[in-house]
Design a protein around this motif. Structure first.
Motif, PDB file in Angstrom:
ATOM      1  N   VAL A   1       0.852  -1.182   0.000  1.00  0.00           N
ATOM      2  CA  VAL A   1       0.000   0.000   0.000  1.00  0.00           C
ATOM      3  C   VAL A   1       0.888   1.232   0.000  1.00  0.00           C
ATOM      4  O   VAL A   1       1.974   1.225   0.583  1.00  0.00           O
ATOM      5  CB  VAL A   1      -0.968   0.007   1.206  1.00  0.00           C
ATOM      6  CG1 VAL A   1      -0.223  -0.014   2.519  1.00  0.00           C
ATOM      7  CG2 VAL A   1      -1.930   1.181   1.154  1.00  0.00           C
ATOM      8  N   ALA A   2       0.440   2.280  -0.689  1.00  0.00           N
ATOM      9  CA  ALA A   2       1.177   3.547  -0.735  1.00  0.00           C
ATOM     10  C   ALA A   2       0.167   4.678  -0.890  1.00  0.00           C
ATOM     11  O   ALA A   2      -0.984   4.453  -1.269  1.00  0.00           O
ATOM     12  CB  ALA A   2       2.155   3.555  -1.907  1.00  0.00           C
ATOM     13  N   THR A   3       0.607   5.884  -0.577  1.00  0.00           N
ATOM     14  CA  THR A   3      -0.224   7.078  -0.779  1.00  0.00           C
ATOM     15  C   THR A   3       0.575   8.103  -1.558  1.00  0.00           C
ATOM     16  O   THR A   3       1.797   8.033  -1.624  1.00  0.00           O
ATOM     17  CB  THR A   3      -0.664   7.694   0.569  1.00  0.00           C
ATOM     18  OG1 THR A   3       0.490   8.066   1.309  1.00  0.00           O
ATOM     19  CG2 THR A   3      -1.498   6.713   1.371  1.00  0.00           C
ATOM     20  N   ASP A   4      -0.129   9.072  -2.147  1.00  0.00           N
ATOM     21  CA  ASP A   4       0.567  10.153  -2.831  1.00  0.00           C
ATOM     22  C   ASP A   4       0.349  11.464  -2.080  1.00  0.00           C
ATOM     23  O   ASP A   4      -0.289  11.488  -1.025  1.00  0.00           O
ATOM     24  CB  ASP A   4       0.163  10.247  -4.307  1.00  0.00           C
ATOM     25  CG  ASP A   4      -1.304  10.571  -4.515  1.00  0.00           C
ATOM     26  OD1 ASP A   4      -1.962  11.101  -3.587  1.00  0.00           O
ATOM     27  OD2 ASP A   4      -1.816  10.311  -5.625  1.00  0.00           O
ATOM     28  N   ASP A   5       0.869  12.546  -2.624  1.00  0.00           N
ATOM     29  CA  ASP A   5       0.834  13.849  -1.956  1.00  0.00           C
ATOM     30  C   ASP A   5      -0.569  14.416  -1.752  1.00  0.00           C
ATOM     31  O   ASP A   5      -0.775  15.251  -0.878  1.00  0.00           O
ATOM     32  CB  ASP A   5       1.661  14.873  -2.745  1.00  0.00           C
ATOM     33  CG  ASP A   5       3.132  14.546  -2.736  1.00  0.00           C
ATOM     34  OD1 ASP A   5       3.563  13.797  -1.834  1.00  0.00           O
ATOM     35  OD2 ASP A   5       3.853  15.028  -3.624  1.00  0.00           O
ATOM     36  N   VAL A   6      -1.529  13.980  -2.560  1.00  0.00           N
ATOM     37  CA  VAL A   6      -2.890  14.503  -2.407  1.00  0.00           C
ATOM     38  C   VAL A   6      -3.801  13.549  -1.634  1.00  0.00           C
ATOM     39  O   VAL A   6      -4.986  13.808  -1.486  1.00  0.00           O
ATOM     40  CB  VAL A   6      -3.521  14.876  -3.769  1.00  0.00           C
ATOM     41  CG1 VAL A   6      -2.770  16.036  -4.412  1.00  0.00           C
ATOM     42  CG2 VAL A   6      -3.592  13.681  -4.683  1.00  0.00           C
ATOM     43  N   GLY A   7      -3.265  12.449  -1.148  1.00  0.00           N
ATOM     44  CA  GLY A   7      -4.035  11.538  -0.308  1.00  0.00           C
ATOM     45  C   GLY A   7      -4.639  10.332  -0.995  1.00  0.00           C
ATOM     46  O   GLY A   7      -5.350   9.557  -0.345  1.00  0.00           O
ATOM     47  N   ASN A   8      -4.388  10.147  -2.292  1.00  0.00           N
ATOM     48  CA  ASN A   8      -4.862   8.931  -2.950  1.00  0.00           C
ATOM     49  C   ASN A   8      -4.148   7.725  -2.368  1.00  0.00           C
ATOM     50  O   ASN A   8      -2.980   7.810  -1.976  1.00  0.00           O
ATOM     51  CB  ASN A   8      -4.604   8.989  -4.459  1.00  0.00           C
ATOM     52  CG  ASN A   8      -5.414  10.064  -5.133  1.00  0.00           C
ATOM     53  OD1 ASN A   8      -6.600  10.212  -4.880  1.00  0.00           O
ATOM     54  ND2 ASN A   8      -4.767  10.839  -5.989  1.00  0.00           N
ATOM     55  N   VAL A   9      -4.842   6.602  -2.320  1.00  0.00           N
ATOM     56  CA  VAL A   9      -4.294   5.366  -1.769  1.00  0.00           C
ATOM     57  C   VAL A   9      -4.144   4.358  -2.899  1.00  0.00           C
ATOM     58  O   VAL A   9      -5.069   4.165  -3.694  1.00  0.00           O
ATOM     59  CB  VAL A   9      -5.221   4.795  -0.670  1.00  0.00           C
ATOM     60  CG1 VAL A   9      -4.692   3.470  -0.141  1.00  0.00           C
ATOM     61  CG2 VAL A   9      -5.381   5.806   0.462  1.00  0.00           C
ATOM     62  N   TYR A  10      -2.988   3.711  -2.969  1.00  0.00           N
ATOM     63  CA  TYR A  10      -2.699   2.717  -3.997  1.00  0.00           C
ATOM     64  C   TYR A  10      -2.451   1.380  -3.321  1.00  0.00           C
ATOM     65  O   TYR A  10      -1.627   1.273  -2.413  1.00  0.00           O
ATOM     66  CB  TYR A  10      -1.454   3.113  -4.802  1.00  0.00           C
ATOM     67  CG  TYR A  10      -1.605   4.460  -5.449  1.00  0.00           C
ATOM     68  CD1 TYR A  10      -2.125   4.572  -6.737  1.00  0.00           C
ATOM     69  CD2 TYR A  10      -1.224   5.619  -4.780  1.00  0.00           C
ATOM     70  CE1 TYR A  10      -2.266   5.828  -7.342  1.00  0.00           C
ATOM     71  CE2 TYR A  10      -1.366   6.870  -5.377  1.00  0.00           C
ATOM     72  CZ  TYR A  10      -1.887   6.956  -6.637  1.00  0.00           C
ATOM     73  OH  TYR A  10      -2.025   8.200  -7.237  1.00  0.00           O
ATOM     74  N   VAL A  11      -3.172   0.352  -3.777  1.00  0.00           N
ATOM     75  CA  VAL A  11      -3.023  -1.003  -3.234  1.00  0.00           C
ATOM     76  C   VAL A  11      -2.651  -1.926  -4.379  1.00  0.00           C
ATOM     77  O   VAL A  11      -3.368  -1.990  -5.387  1.00  0.00           O
ATOM     78  CB  VAL A  11      -4.322  -1.496  -2.564  1.00  0.00           C
ATOM     79  CG1 VAL A  11      -4.143  -2.912  -2.028  1.00  0.00           C
ATOM     80  CG2 VAL A  11      -4.750  -0.549  -1.446  1.00  0.00           C
ATOM     81  N   SER A  12      -1.545  -2.622  -4.257  1.00  0.00           N
ATOM     82  CA  SER A  12      -1.202  -3.608  -5.268  1.00  0.00           C
ATOM     83  C   SER A  12      -1.694  -4.965  -4.794  1.00  0.00           C
ATOM     84  O   SER A  12      -1.661  -5.289  -3.616  1.00  0.00           O
ATOM     85  CB  SER A  12       0.297  -3.630  -5.549  1.00  0.00           C
ATOM     86  OG  SER A  12       1.016  -3.853  -4.361  1.00  0.00           O
ATOM     87  N   ASP A  13      -2.178  -5.734  -5.739  1.00  0.00           N
ATOM     88  CA  ASP A  13      -2.885  -6.972  -5.446  1.00  0.00           C
ATOM     89  C   ASP A  13      -2.355  -8.053  -6.374  1.00  0.00           C
ATOM     90  O   ASP A  13      -2.127  -7.811  -7.549  1.00  0.00           O
ATOM     91  CB  ASP A  13      -4.378  -6.709  -5.680  1.00  0.00           C
ATOM     92  CG  ASP A  13      -5.286  -7.776  -5.156  1.00  0.00           C
ATOM     93  OD1 ASP A  13      -4.811  -8.720  -4.509  1.00  0.00           O
ATOM     94  OD2 ASP A  13      -6.487  -7.651  -5.400  1.00  0.00           O
ATOM     95  N   TRP A  14      -2.195  -9.238  -5.863  1.00  0.00           N
ATOM     96  CA  TRP A  14      -1.615 -10.315  -6.657  1.00  0.00           C
ATOM     97  C   TRP A  14      -2.537 -10.807  -7.773  1.00  0.00           C
ATOM     98  O   TRP A  14      -2.090 -11.147  -8.841  1.00  0.00           O
ATOM     99  CB  TRP A  14      -1.278 -11.516  -5.772  1.00  0.00           C
ATOM    100  CG  TRP A  14      -0.071 -11.306  -4.927  1.00  0.00           C
ATOM    101  CD1 TRP A  14      -0.069 -11.059  -3.594  1.00  0.00           C
ATOM    102  CD2 TRP A  14       1.282 -11.274  -5.338  1.00  0.00           C
ATOM    103  NE1 TRP A  14       1.201 -10.890  -3.135  1.00  0.00           N
ATOM    104  CE2 TRP A  14       2.069 -11.026  -4.206  1.00  0.00           C
ATOM    105  CE3 TRP A  14       1.921 -11.427  -6.564  1.00  0.00           C
ATOM    106  CZ2 TRP A  14       3.447 -10.929  -4.258  1.00  0.00           C
ATOM    107  CZ3 TRP A  14       3.301 -11.344  -6.595  1.00  0.00           C
ATOM    108  CH2 TRP A  14       4.048 -11.088  -5.455  1.00  0.00           C
ATOM    109  N   ALA A  15      -3.847 -10.863  -7.532  1.00  0.00           N
ATOM    110  CA  ALA A  15      -4.669 -11.596  -8.479  1.00  0.00           C
ATOM    111  C   ALA A  15      -5.961 -10.927  -8.921  1.00  0.00           C
ATOM    112  O   ALA A  15      -6.678 -11.513  -9.717  1.00  0.00           O
ATOM    113  CB  ALA A  15      -5.014 -12.960  -7.872  1.00  0.00           C
ATOM    114  N   THR A  16      -6.298  -9.761  -8.441  1.00  0.00           N
ATOM    115  CA  THR A  16      -7.568  -9.134  -8.817  1.00  0.00           C
ATOM    116  C   THR A  16      -7.540  -8.718 -10.272  1.00  0.00           C
ATOM    117  O   THR A  16      -6.588  -8.114 -10.741  1.00  0.00           O
ATOM    118  CB  THR A  16      -7.867  -7.926  -7.925  1.00  0.00           C
ATOM    119  OG1 THR A  16      -7.958  -8.375  -6.582  1.00  0.00           O
ATOM    120  CG2 THR A  16      -9.168  -7.280  -8.305  1.00  0.00           C
ATOM    121  N   THR A  17      -8.622  -9.004 -10.973  1.00  0.00           N
ATOM    122  CA  THR A  17      -8.712  -8.618 -12.383  1.00  0.00           C
ATOM    123  C   THR A  17      -9.402  -7.272 -12.555  1.00  0.00           C
ATOM    124  O   THR A  17      -9.235  -6.608 -13.551  1.00  0.00           O
ATOM    125  CB  THR A  17      -9.477  -9.676 -13.198  1.00  0.00           C
ATOM    126  OG1 THR A  17     -10.770  -9.864 -12.618  1.00  0.00           O
ATOM    127  CG2 THR A  17      -8.716 -10.992 -13.207  1.00  0.00           C
TER     128      THR A  17
END
Length: 114
Positions: free
Chosen positions: A95-111
């Protein structure tokens, strides 16, 4: 409490501390997290980060969710569940965030886009 079985016998009995919080001088502040599968509990933590609002975001691969905690570790909410659609995860791992507060989640298998 975690119990480890060795040759069919319980040999160790100790509390599981999932995450610890330290200040900028590496002095201990608090610990948080409980081993389990309910909201706010952790089964397979793979990553965490802080949000610009001060919250702590914890990605849990085995619970297939992102858990949100206050800066002192208090549970706030959880989002995501096991599945292959938007807002669902199959083994999220970072999981990571950017300067404006968006959240990024990397997932192994979700399409779907999460």
């Amino acid at each position: 409490w975690y119990q480890r079985r060795v040759r069919g016998h319980i040999s160790l009995n100790f509390p599981i501390i999932i995450s610890q919080i330290f200040d900028n001088t590496y002095s201990y502040i608090a610990d948080f997290g409980k081993y389990g599968k309910s909201s706010g509990e952790f089964w397979g933590v793979n990553g965490l980060c802080s949000h610009s609002n001060g919250d702590i975001l914890v990605v849990d691969s085995d619970n297939n969710c992102l858990s949100v905690h206050s800066s002192d570790g208090r549970f706030i909410s959880v989002f995501g569940r096991r599945g292959e659609e938007r807002w669902e995860f199959l083994y999220p791992h970072s999981v990571a965030t950017d300067d404006v507060g968006n959240v990024y989640v990397s997932d192994w298998a979700t399409t779907g886009s999460t």
